[in-house]
Scaffold this active site. Structure first.
Site, PDB file in Angstrom:
ATOM      1  N   SER A 172       0.830  -1.209   0.000  1.00  0.00           N
ATOM      2  CA  SER A 172       0.000   0.000   0.000  1.00  0.00           C
ATOM      3  C   SER A 172       0.859   1.252   0.000  1.00  0.00           C
ATOM      4  O   SER A 172       1.622   1.515   0.934  1.00  0.00           O
ATOM      5  CB  SER A 172      -0.913   0.005   1.231  1.00  0.00           C
ATOM      6  OG  SER A 172      -1.490   1.284   1.359  1.00  0.00           O
TER       7      SER A 172
ATOM      8  N   HIS B 153      -1.226  -1.245  -4.250  1.00  0.00           N
ATOM      9  CA  HIS B 153      -2.490  -0.840  -3.625  1.00  0.00           C
ATOM     10  C   HIS B 153      -2.482   0.674  -3.412  1.00  0.00           C
ATOM     11  O   HIS B 153      -1.546   1.230  -2.843  1.00  0.00           O
ATOM     12  CB  HIS B 153      -2.615  -1.585  -2.294  1.00  0.00           C
ATOM     13  CG  HIS B 153      -3.910  -1.408  -1.582  1.00  0.00           C
ATOM     14  ND1 HIS B 153      -5.019  -2.194  -1.832  1.00  0.00           N
ATOM     15  CD2 HIS B 153      -4.273  -0.552  -0.599  1.00  0.00           C
ATOM     16  CE1 HIS B 153      -6.000  -1.832  -1.030  1.00  0.00           C
ATOM     17  NE2 HIS B 153      -5.582  -0.829  -0.269  1.00  0.00           N
TER      18      HIS B 153
ATOM     19  N   ASP C 223      -4.724   3.900  -1.932  1.00  0.00           N
ATOM     20  CA  ASP C 223      -5.820   4.244  -1.022  1.00  0.00           C
ATOM     21  C   ASP C 223      -6.295   5.671  -1.242  1.00  0.00           C
ATOM     22  O   ASP C 223      -5.597   6.619  -0.882  1.00  0.00           O
ATOM     23  CB  ASP C 223      -5.338   4.111   0.427  1.00  0.00           C
ATOM     24  CG  ASP C 223      -5.083   2.677   0.810  1.00  0.00           C
ATOM     25  OD1 ASP C 223      -6.035   1.888   0.804  1.00  0.00           O
ATOM     26  OD2 ASP C 223      -3.917   2.341   1.113  1.00  0.00           O
TER      27      ASP C 223
ATOM     28  N   MET D 221      -8.955   8.516  -0.197  1.00  0.00           N
ATOM     29  CA  MET D 221      -9.866   8.868   0.920  1.00  0.00           C
ATOM     30  C   MET D 221     -10.430  10.262   0.700  1.00  0.00           C
ATOM     31  O   MET D 221      -9.713  11.148   0.229  1.00  0.00           O
ATOM     32  CB  MET D 221      -9.099   8.863   2.240  1.00  0.00           C
ATOM     33  CG  MET D 221      -8.384   7.567   2.534  1.00  0.00           C
ATOM     34  SD  MET D 221      -7.452   7.682   4.074  1.00  0.00           S
ATOM     35  CE  MET D 221      -6.541   6.149   4.001  1.00  0.00           C
TER      36      MET D 221
ATOM     37  N   HIS E  84      -8.214   1.297  -4.022  1.00  0.00           N
ATOM     38  CA  HIS E  84      -9.157   1.144  -2.911  1.00  0.00           C
ATOM     39  C   HIS E  84      -9.785   2.499  -2.626  1.00  0.00           C
ATOM     40  O   HIS E  84      -9.138   3.385  -2.078  1.00  0.00           O
ATOM     41  CB  HIS E  84      -8.376   0.608  -1.694  1.00  0.00           C
ATOM     42  CG  HIS E  84      -9.184   0.476  -0.456  1.00  0.00           C
ATOM     43  ND1 HIS E  84      -8.603   0.314   0.789  1.00  0.00           N
ATOM     44  CD2 HIS E  84     -10.519   0.475  -0.241  1.00  0.00           C
ATOM     45  CE1 HIS E  84      -9.551   0.217   1.706  1.00  0.00           C
ATOM     46  NE2 HIS E  84     -10.725   0.326   1.114  1.00  0.00           N
TER      47      HIS E  84
ATOM     48  N   MET F 245     -12.025   4.792  -0.651  1.00  0.00           N
ATOM     49  CA  MET F 245     -12.745   5.025   0.610  1.00  0.00           C
ATOM     50  C   MET F 245     -13.463   6.354   0.465  1.00  0.00           C
ATOM     51  O   MET F 245     -13.101   7.364   1.083  1.00  0.00           O
ATOM     52  CB  MET F 245     -11.744   5.043   1.778  1.00  0.00           C
ATOM     53  CG  MET F 245     -11.247   3.647   2.125  1.00  0.00           C
ATOM     54  SD  MET F 245      -9.686   3.671   3.025  1.00  0.00           S
ATOM     55  CE  MET F 245      -8.559   3.652   1.640  1.00  0.00           C
TER      56      MET F 245
ATOM     57  N   MET G 120     -11.594  -5.459   5.337  1.00  0.00           N
ATOM     58  CA  MET G 120     -10.796  -4.546   6.159  1.00  0.00           C
ATOM     59  C   MET G 120     -10.528  -5.213   7.507  1.00  0.00           C
ATOM     60  O   MET G 120     -11.459  -5.627   8.203  1.00  0.00           O
ATOM     61  CB  MET G 120     -11.541  -3.226   6.393  1.00  0.00           C
ATOM     62  CG  MET G 120     -11.709  -2.351   5.160  1.00  0.00           C
ATOM     63  SD  MET G 120     -10.196  -2.020   4.237  1.00  0.00           S
ATOM     64  CE  MET G 120      -9.160  -1.240   5.473  1.00  0.00           C
TER      65      MET G 120
ATOM     66  N   GLY H  13      -8.948   4.323   6.966  1.00  0.00           N
ATOM     67  CA  GLY H  13      -8.621   5.740   7.135  1.00  0.00           C
ATOM     68  C   GLY H  13      -7.164   5.996   7.457  1.00  0.00           C
ATOM     69  O   GLY H  13      -6.643   7.051   7.124  1.00  0.00           O
ATOM     70  N   PHE H  14      -6.518   5.019   8.088  1.00  0.00           N
ATOM     71  CA  PHE H  14      -5.135   5.244   8.523  1.00  0.00           C
ATOM     72  C   PHE H  14      -4.313   3.963   8.408  1.00  0.00           C
ATOM     73  O   PHE H  14      -4.835   2.870   8.640  1.00  0.00           O
ATOM     74  CB  PHE H  14      -5.107   5.713   9.989  1.00  0.00           C
ATOM     75  CG  PHE H  14      -5.896   6.980  10.211  1.00  0.00           C
ATOM     76  CD1 PHE H  14      -5.307   8.225  10.017  1.00  0.00           C
ATOM     77  CD2 PHE H  14      -7.232   6.917  10.565  1.00  0.00           C
ATOM     78  CE1 PHE H  14      -6.039   9.389  10.190  1.00  0.00           C
ATOM     79  CE2 PHE H  14      -7.979   8.080  10.734  1.00  0.00           C
ATOM     80  CZ  PHE H  14      -7.381   9.321  10.552  1.00  0.00           C
ATOM     81  N   GLY H  15      -3.039   4.135   8.087  1.00  0.00           N
ATOM     82  CA  GLY H  15      -2.114   3.016   8.139  1.00  0.00           C
ATOM     83  C   GLY H  15      -1.614   2.816   9.563  1.00  0.00           C
ATOM     84  O   GLY H  15      -1.878   3.642  10.449  1.00  0.00           O
ATOM     85  N   GLY H  16      -0.932   1.715   9.771  1.00  0.00           N
ATOM     86  CA  GLY H  16      -0.248   1.485  11.042  1.00  0.00           C
ATOM     87  C   GLY H  16      -1.124   1.106  12.223  1.00  0.00           C
ATOM     88  O   GLY H  16      -0.694   1.184  13.370  1.00  0.00           O
TER      89      GLY H  16
ATOM     90  N   ASP I  19      -6.797  -6.163   4.229  1.00  0.00           N
ATOM     91  CA  ASP I  19      -6.146  -4.846   4.311  1.00  0.00           C
ATOM     92  C   ASP I  19      -6.152  -4.317   5.742  1.00  0.00           C
ATOM     93  O   ASP I  19      -7.215  -4.069   6.308  1.00  0.00           O
ATOM     94  CB  ASP I  19      -6.923  -3.890   3.385  1.00  0.00           C
ATOM     95  CG  ASP I  19      -6.265  -2.531   3.235  1.00  0.00           C
ATOM     96  OD1 ASP I  19      -5.178  -2.311   3.784  1.00  0.00           O
ATOM     97  OD2 ASP I  19      -6.875  -1.691   2.542  1.00  0.00           O
ATOM     98  N   GLY I  20      -4.941  -4.143   6.294  1.00  0.00           N
ATOM     99  CA  GLY I  20      -4.800  -3.492   7.591  1.00  0.00           C
ATOM    100  C   GLY I  20      -4.085  -4.340   8.619  1.00  0.00           C
ATOM    101  O   GLY I  20      -4.495  -5.459   8.912  1.00  0.00           O
ATOM    102  N   GLY I  21      -2.974  -3.825   9.121  1.00  0.00           N
ATOM    103  CA  GLY I  21      -2.256  -4.515  10.194  1.00  0.00           C
ATOM    104  C   GLY I  21      -1.597  -5.808   9.764  1.00  0.00           C
ATOM    105  O   GLY I  21      -1.353  -6.692  10.599  1.00  0.00           O
TER     106      GLY I  21
ATOM    107  N   GLY J 296       1.081  -1.967   4.140  1.00  0.00           N
ATOM    108  CA  GLY J 296       1.607  -0.611   4.017  1.00  0.00           C
ATOM    109  C   GLY J 296       2.870  -0.439   4.821  1.00  0.00           C
ATOM    110  O   GLY J 296       3.988  -0.571   4.302  1.00  0.00           O
ATOM    111  N   SER J 297       2.709  -0.179   6.133  1.00  0.00           N
ATOM    112  CA  SER J 297       3.883   0.108   6.953  1.00  0.00           C
ATOM    113  C   SER J 297       4.853  -1.072   7.024  1.00  0.00           C
ATOM    114  O   SER J 297       6.068  -0.863   7.104  1.00  0.00           O
ATOM    115  CB  SER J 297       3.454   0.560   8.354  1.00  0.00           C
ATOM    116  OG  SER J 297       2.320  -0.117   8.783  1.00  0.00           O
TER     117      SER J 297
HETATM  118  C1  DX5 Z   1      -6.239   1.927   5.547  1.00  0.00           C
HETATM  119  C2  DX5 Z   1      -5.787   1.533   4.167  1.00  0.00           C
HETATM  120  C3  DX5 Z   1      -4.692   0.551   4.129  1.00  0.00           C
HETATM  121  C4  DX5 Z   1      -3.410   0.988   4.807  1.00  0.00           C
HETATM  122  C5  DX5 Z   1      -2.866  -0.223   5.483  1.00  0.00           C
HETATM  123  O1  DX5 Z   1      -7.456   2.587   5.479  1.00  0.00           O
HETATM  124  O2  DX5 Z   1      -6.866   0.975   3.429  1.00  0.00           O
HETATM  125  O3  DX5 Z   1      -4.429   0.086   2.801  1.00  0.00           O
HETATM  126  O4  DX5 Z   1      -2.448   1.501   3.935  1.00  0.00           O
HETATM  127  O5  DX5 Z   1      -1.776   0.147   6.254  1.00  0.00           O
HETATM  128  P1  DX5 Z   1      -1.009  -0.879   7.201  1.00  0.00           P
HETATM  129  O6  DX5 Z   1      -0.583  -2.030   6.352  1.00  0.00           O
HETATM  130  O7  DX5 Z   1       0.109  -0.059   7.734  1.00  0.00           O
HETATM  131  O8  DX5 Z   1      -1.999  -1.309   8.259  1.00  0.00           O
HETATM  132 ZN    ZN Z   2      -6.440   0.038   1.466  1.00  0.00          ZN
END
Ligand code: DX5
Ligand code: ZN
Length: 215
Positions: free
Chosen positions: A6, A31, A33, A35, A64, A66, A135, A140-143, A173-175, A195-196
Site C-alpha cells: 500500500s 495498492h 488508497d 480517501m 481502494h 474510501m 478490512m 482511514g489510517f495506516g499502522g 487490508d490493515g495490520g 503498508g507500513s
Molecule cells: C487503511 C488503508 C490501508 C493501509 C494499510 O485505510 O486501506 O491500505 O495503507 O496500512 P497498514 O498495512 O500499515 O496497516
Molecule cells: Zn487500502
C-alpha cells in the site's frame, strides 16, 4: 500468496523511487488508497497522484476507494490505468449496478467490507465480483493493529465462495505483517495488502518476499 503493497506508507517525497522499487520487486499489485474525508476521517491523495503513478507503475494498480458515491468516478479511475477498482459495500446504494459499470469500463471489480459489516451481506453479489477486500482495521489510517475477528470472516467468506462457485479472490487490508499474514494464509486469504510493514522497512524486498512465501 499474492502481495499488494500500500502506497499510503510510502515516502511521498520520493514517489518515483518507491514505484521503481515496487516495479523491481516480487509484488503482484500496487495498492492505492483514495480517501475523501467523508466516508473515512482522513484525506489521502486523488487523481493527480493516481495519474502520475499510472504512468510509471508496471504492476497492476489495485485502487481502494474510501469515498462516498464511487459510481461517479468509474471512468476517471479507469483512465488512470487501474486494473482493479475496490468500492466499499457501505458506500454503495446500488452495488449490483456499480459492479456492472466497473466491468463495462474494463476493470476488475472488488467490494470492500468494513470490520463491522458481516460477510453474509455479500450472499447476493458474490457471484458477480472478482474480489472481496476485507478490512482488518477501520479504514482511514495506516499502522493500526490487526482486528483478529477478521480471521473468522476469511473462513466464512472462503466457505461462501466455495458453495456459490464464485471466482472471487479474498484480499485483506490493515495490520498485515509476518505474524498476522501467516494466520490469514492459514484462514484462506489470497492477497495481502501491506503498508507500513513493507514501506516502513529498511529492506522492503525482504518483507515482500516474506509475505509472498506464506502458504
Ligand atoms: C487503511 C488503508 C490501508 C493501509 C494499510 O485505510 O486501506 O491500505 O495503507 O496500512 P497498514 O498495512 O500499515 O496497516
Ligand atoms: Zn487500502
Amino acid at each position: 500468496m499474492e502481495v499488494s503493497p500500500s502506497l499510503l506508507a510510502a515516502d511521498f517525497l520520493d514517489l518515483r523511487g518507491e514505484i521503481e522499487m515496487i516495479n523491481s520487486s516480487a509484488a503482484d499489485y500496487l495498492h492505492l488508497d483514495v480517501m475523501d474525508g467523508v466516508f473515512v476521517p482522513n484525506i489521502s491523495f486523488g487523481f493527480s497522484v493516481l495519474d502520475a503513478v499510472g504512468k510509471i507503475c508496471e504492476k497492476p494498480m489495485d485502487v481502494h476507494l474510501m469515498i462516498v458515491e464511487p459510481d461517479k468516478w468509474i471512468s476517471r479511475v479507469r483512465d488512470t490505468g487501474a486494473h482493479l477498482m475496490n468500492v466499499h459495500f457501505e458506500a454503495c446504494r446500488h452495488l449490483h449496478s456499480t459492479i456492472g459499470l466497473i466491468h463495462k469500463a474494463g476493470m476488475k471489480s472488488g467490494v470492500t467490507l468494513n470490520p463491522a459489516t458481516p460477510v453474509s451481506m455479500l450472499a447476493d453479489i458474490i457471484q458477480d465480483v472478482d474480489l472481496v477486500l476485507l478490512m482488518s482495521v477501520n479504514p482511514g489510517f495506516g499502522g493500526q493493529p490487526f482486528i483478529h475477528h477478521t480471521l473468522e470472516k476469511v473462513r466464512q467468506l472462503r466457505q461462501m465462495i466455495f458453495e456459490s462457485g464464485s471466482r472471487a479472490k479474498i484480499e485483506i487490508d490493515g495490520g498485515v505483517n509476518e505474524t498476522t499474514g501467516a494466520l490469514l494464509a492459514n484462514a484462506g486469504a489470497d492477497i495481502l495488502v501491506a503498508g507500513s510493514y513493507v514501506f516502513g522497512a529498511s529492506d522492503p524486498h525482504e518483507r515482500i518476499g516474506i509475505l509472498k512465501n506464506l502458504k
